[in-house]
Scaffold this motif. Structure first.
Motif, PDB file in Angstrom:
ATOM      1  N   ASP A 146      29.146 -23.240  79.108  1.00  9.38           N
ATOM      2  CA  ASP A 146      28.526 -24.329  79.866  1.00  9.38           C
ATOM      3  C   ASP A 146      27.001 -24.189  79.860  1.00  9.38           C
ATOM      4  O   ASP A 146      26.274 -25.171  79.666  1.00  9.38           O
ATOM      5  N   GLN A 205      37.875 -15.322  80.610  1.00  9.24           N
ATOM      6  CA  GLN A 205      37.851 -16.783  80.496  1.00  9.24           C
ATOM      7  C   GLN A 205      36.823 -17.431  81.422  1.00  9.24           C
ATOM      8  O   GLN A 205      36.129 -18.356  81.041  1.00  9.24           O
ATOM      9  N   GLU A 241      33.624 -19.518  80.061  1.00  9.66           N
ATOM     10  CA  GLU A 241      33.344 -20.903  80.435  1.00  9.66           C
ATOM     11  C   GLU A 241      31.930 -21.053  80.969  1.00  9.66           C
ATOM     12  O   GLU A 241      31.226 -22.015  80.625  1.00  9.66           O
TER      13      GLU A 241
END
Length: 150
Positions: free
Chosen positions: A99, A91, A95
């Motif tokens: 991003d 995770q 992310e």
């Protein structure tokens, strides 16, 4: 044998490229209730921007994350953590990757033109609805024409 003249220099090429992709299927006969949409997207890119910014920045992104630029950024594989994107199961890494990709795409110079057809609503509204692909394509082409004319 060439006389030294590059015949390509005299050809009239556009200063833009349009990349096209679709999501969903355009069938009205069998509509998947979990994804009743058909989407068509045009990505309008000035060739000068592609050479100067898009290609180098995209290559940099791919080198950061994969060590090479041969990988294809396919949304389905990214979402499902398949193939080259198996590492996104973590995770925190996912992310950071998303991003980085979001920042990259937000900063690149291109125009996105999209058409989304709700196939259930199209069937309800018209006795003989047109083909969703044709409707979306016409809509995107019309908008691309106006963008290019500017």
């Amino acid at each position: 044998m060439s006389d030294g003249t590059d015949t390509r220099q005299s050809m009239d090429y556009s200063n833009y490229t349009i990349y096209v992709d679709e999501s969903g299927d355009h069938s009205l006969a069998s509509i998947n209730p979990e994804y009743p949409l058909f989407a068509l997207a045009f990505c309008l890119v000035a060739k000068a921007d592609y050479r100067a910014r898009i290609a180098p920045e995209m290559a940099g992104f791919k080198h950061r994350w994969f060590g090479h630029e041969a990988v294809v950024l396919h949304a389905h594989e990214i979402r499902k953590e398949k193939g080259d994107f198996r590492f996104l199961f973590d995770q925190r890494v996912r992310e950071c990757f998303l991003d980085d990709l979001t920042t990259l795409m937000g900063n690149l110079p291109y125009t996105l033109i999209a058409s989304v057809i709700d196939k259930v609503q199209l069937n309800r509204r018209y006795a003989e609805p047109g083909n969703p692909y044709s409707i979306a394509k016409l809509s995107c082409l019309e908008r691309a024409f106006f963008c290019l004319r500017e």
